[in-house]
Design a protein around this motif. Structure first.
Motif, short mmCIF file in Angstrom:
data_model
loop_
_atom_site.label_atom_id
_atom_site.label_comp_id
_atom_site.label_asym_id
_atom_site.label_seq_id
_atom_site.Cartn_x
_atom_site.Cartn_y
_atom_site.Cartn_z
N LEU A 1 0.82 -1.22 0.00
CA LEU A 1 0.00 0.00 0.00
C LEU A 1 0.85 1.27 0.00
O LEU A 1 0.33 2.36 0.20
CB LEU A 1 -0.94 0.01 1.21
CG LEU A 1 -2.01 -1.09 1.22
CD1 LEU A 1 -2.89 -0.97 2.47
CD2 LEU A 1 -2.90 -1.02 -0.02
N SER A 2 2.16 1.15 -0.26
CA SER A 2 3.00 2.35 -0.34
C SER A 2 2.65 3.14 -1.59
O SER A 2 2.22 2.59 -2.60
CB SER A 2 4.48 1.96 -0.35
OG SER A 2 4.78 1.17 -1.48
N ASN A 3 2.84 4.46 -1.53
CA ASN A 3 2.38 5.35 -2.61
C ASN A 3 3.38 6.47 -2.86
O ASN A 3 3.19 7.61 -2.42
CB ASN A 3 1.00 5.93 -2.22
CG ASN A 3 0.41 6.78 -3.34
OD1 ASN A 3 0.69 6.58 -4.52
ND2 ASN A 3 -0.44 7.74 -2.96
N PRO A 4 4.47 6.18 -3.61
CA PRO A 4 5.46 7.22 -3.91
C PRO A 4 5.07 8.06 -5.13
O PRO A 4 4.48 7.56 -6.08
CB PRO A 4 6.72 6.41 -4.20
CG PRO A 4 6.20 5.12 -4.75
CD PRO A 4 4.88 4.85 -4.06
N TYR A 5 5.43 9.34 -5.09
CA TYR A 5 5.17 10.27 -6.19
C TYR A 5 6.49 10.67 -6.85
O TYR A 5 7.50 10.87 -6.17
CB TYR A 5 4.48 11.53 -5.69
CG TYR A 5 3.04 11.34 -5.28
CD1 TYR A 5 2.00 11.78 -6.10
CD2 TYR A 5 2.71 10.72 -4.08
CE1 TYR A 5 0.67 11.62 -5.72
CE2 TYR A 5 1.39 10.54 -3.70
CZ TYR A 5 0.38 10.99 -4.52
OH TYR A 5 -0.93 10.81 -4.15
N GLY A 6 6.46 10.81 -8.17
CA GLY A 6 7.62 11.28 -8.91
C GLY A 6 7.26 12.45 -9.81
O GLY A 6 6.08 12.72 -10.07
N ILE A 7 8.29 13.17 -10.27
CA ILE A 7 8.08 14.29 -11.17
C ILE A 7 9.16 14.25 -12.25
O ILE A 7 10.30 13.87 -11.98
CB ILE A 7 8.10 15.63 -10.42
CG1 ILE A 7 7.71 16.79 -11.35
CG2 ILE A 7 9.43 15.88 -9.73
CD1 ILE A 7 7.41 18.09 -10.62
N PHE A 8 8.80 14.60 -13.49
CA PHE A 8 9.78 14.59 -14.57
C PHE A 8 9.37 15.60 -15.63
O PHE A 8 8.21 16.01 -15.73
CB PHE A 8 9.91 13.20 -15.20
CG PHE A 8 8.61 12.52 -15.51
CD1 PHE A 8 7.90 12.82 -16.67
CD2 PHE A 8 8.09 11.58 -14.64
CE1 PHE A 8 6.70 12.19 -16.95
CE2 PHE A 8 6.88 10.95 -14.91
CZ PHE A 8 6.18 11.25 -16.07
N ALA A 9 10.37 16.00 -16.42
CA ALA A 9 10.14 16.93 -17.52
C ALA A 9 9.88 16.15 -18.80
O ALA A 9 10.39 15.05 -18.99
CB ALA A 9 11.35 17.84 -17.70
N ILE A 10 9.09 16.74 -19.69
CA ILE A 10 8.90 16.16 -21.02
C ILE A 10 10.15 16.46 -21.85
O ILE A 10 10.69 17.56 -21.82
CB ILE A 10 7.64 16.72 -21.69
CG1 ILE A 10 6.40 16.36 -20.86
CG2 ILE A 10 7.49 16.19 -23.11
CD1 ILE A 10 6.21 14.87 -20.63
N ASN A 11 10.60 15.47 -22.59
CA ASN A 11 11.84 15.56 -23.35
C ASN A 11 11.73 16.57 -24.50
O ASN A 11 10.95 16.36 -25.43
CB ASN A 11 12.18 14.17 -23.91
CG ASN A 11 13.54 14.12 -24.56
OD1 ASN A 11 14.22 15.13 -24.72
ND2 ASN A 11 13.94 12.91 -24.95
N PRO A 12 12.49 17.67 -24.45
CA PRO A 12 12.42 18.67 -25.52
C PRO A 12 13.01 18.14 -26.83
O PRO A 12 12.79 18.73 -27.88
CB PRO A 12 13.23 19.84 -24.97
CG PRO A 12 14.21 19.22 -24.03
CD PRO A 12 13.47 18.06 -23.40
#
Length: 309
Positions: free
Chosen positions: A235-246
């Protein structure tokens, strides 16, 4: 993933401040970096980060610092990623690592960072028709819900929550299409699903943050806790963030996307996440800054680079 409240040590804070100072150059004050003032960043993200109000707290100081606007598009994880795939988003914040890794392997996303975590919980009617309350086994709880044919409301929208739910059902021995009429696919965001679950008298899988933000608007109770309260790791719930590849979509605002990622993973951004509460409850736990950094966060799991030129 070890669930614990992270302390921000002074040395890490200093390095984070230096990193943020580098991002500040993007404002163009020294004349060397690209000018981003007056521009708009399109962020696609999950309904859980949007519904809880966290993004209002994060975006306001970023907008003030750089003189920009953050246009937040709230979708399920799958839809948020697809928006990025089409080049209609600059930065994506989601919570389904398997989908994130696939997206990165396809070349559409770069510079992924771990951001924060909370956990999933199984919530339901106070009468608990399946008798799962207090269980420390999420898989067995799902099996009991199915055996009792108690109503279960699924997100049904390829979101991070839906992805995790299907993983638990698979562990319980159920595949897609094997459910009875007791299983309902809402195709809605978490807030709407919580409302629908309350009406059905059954259960759902929710992220803790959205549930806590709605606790005064629902009679549903937590029956199975996640790792934040010493529950099962599934039930762990990690969040990530990333940029769209230009390099794939040259229309995306990569400079502004990286300034945003730099801000919310800095000491200041992580402290905003740490201190954000609803009804006295902390909804998210920062994960970008740690004494022992997880360098694997930047690439997909099992990445070997063999598909890159």
């Amino acid at each position: 993933m070890e669930i614990q409240r992270r302390e921000f040590i002074a040395a890490i804070g200093s390095s984070a401040a230096v990193g943020l100072a580098g991002c500040a150059a993007l404002g163009g004050d020294d004349g060397d970096g690209p000018e981003i003032s007056g521009e708009t960043l399109t962020l696609t993200t999950t309904t859980s980060t949007y519904d809880t109000g966290l993004l209002d707290e994060l975006n306001a100081p970023f907008e003030d610092r750089y003189g920009v606007t953050v246009d937040t598009v709230s979708q399920g994880t799958g839809a948020a990623i697809e928006t990025g795939r089409s080049g209609d988003s600059d930065v994506v914040m989601v919570h389904a690592r398997s989908q994130e890794d696939e997206f990165m392997e396809d070349g559409y996303a770069i510079n992924r960072r771990d951001l924060m975590f909370n956990d999933f919980i199984i919530i339901g009617d106070p009468d608990d028709p399946a008798g799962i309350s207090g269980s420390d086994d999420a898989v067995e709880a799902f099996a009991q819900i199915a055996e009792s044919e108690s109503a279960f409301v699924s997100r049904g929208d390829n979101s991070g929550t839906h992805t995790q739910e299907l993983e638990i059902w698979e562990e319980a021995g159920f595949e897609g299409g094997e459910f009875g009429e007791w299983y309902q696919e809402a195709g809605q965001g978490m807030g709407e699903v919580i409302v629908q679950t309350g009406q059905s008298g059954g259960y759902t899988l929710s992220d803790r943050g959205t549930y806590l933000s709605m606790i005064n608007d629902t009679d549903l109770e937590i029956h199975v806790e996640g790792p934040v309260e010493d529950g099962p790791e599934i039930l762990s719930n990690p969040y990530g963030i990333f940029a769209i590849n230009p390099g794939v979509h040259d229309n995306v605002n990569y400079d502004l996307a990286m300034a945003y990622i730099g801000f919310i993973t800095s000491l200041e951004g992580q402290e905003i996440i740490e201190e954000y509460t609803v009804e006295g409850e902390q909804l998210f736990f920062p994960e970008a800054i740690a004494e022992e950094p997880n360098f694997q966060q930047y690439v997909p799991e099992d990445w070997d680079g063999s598909n890159s030129d």
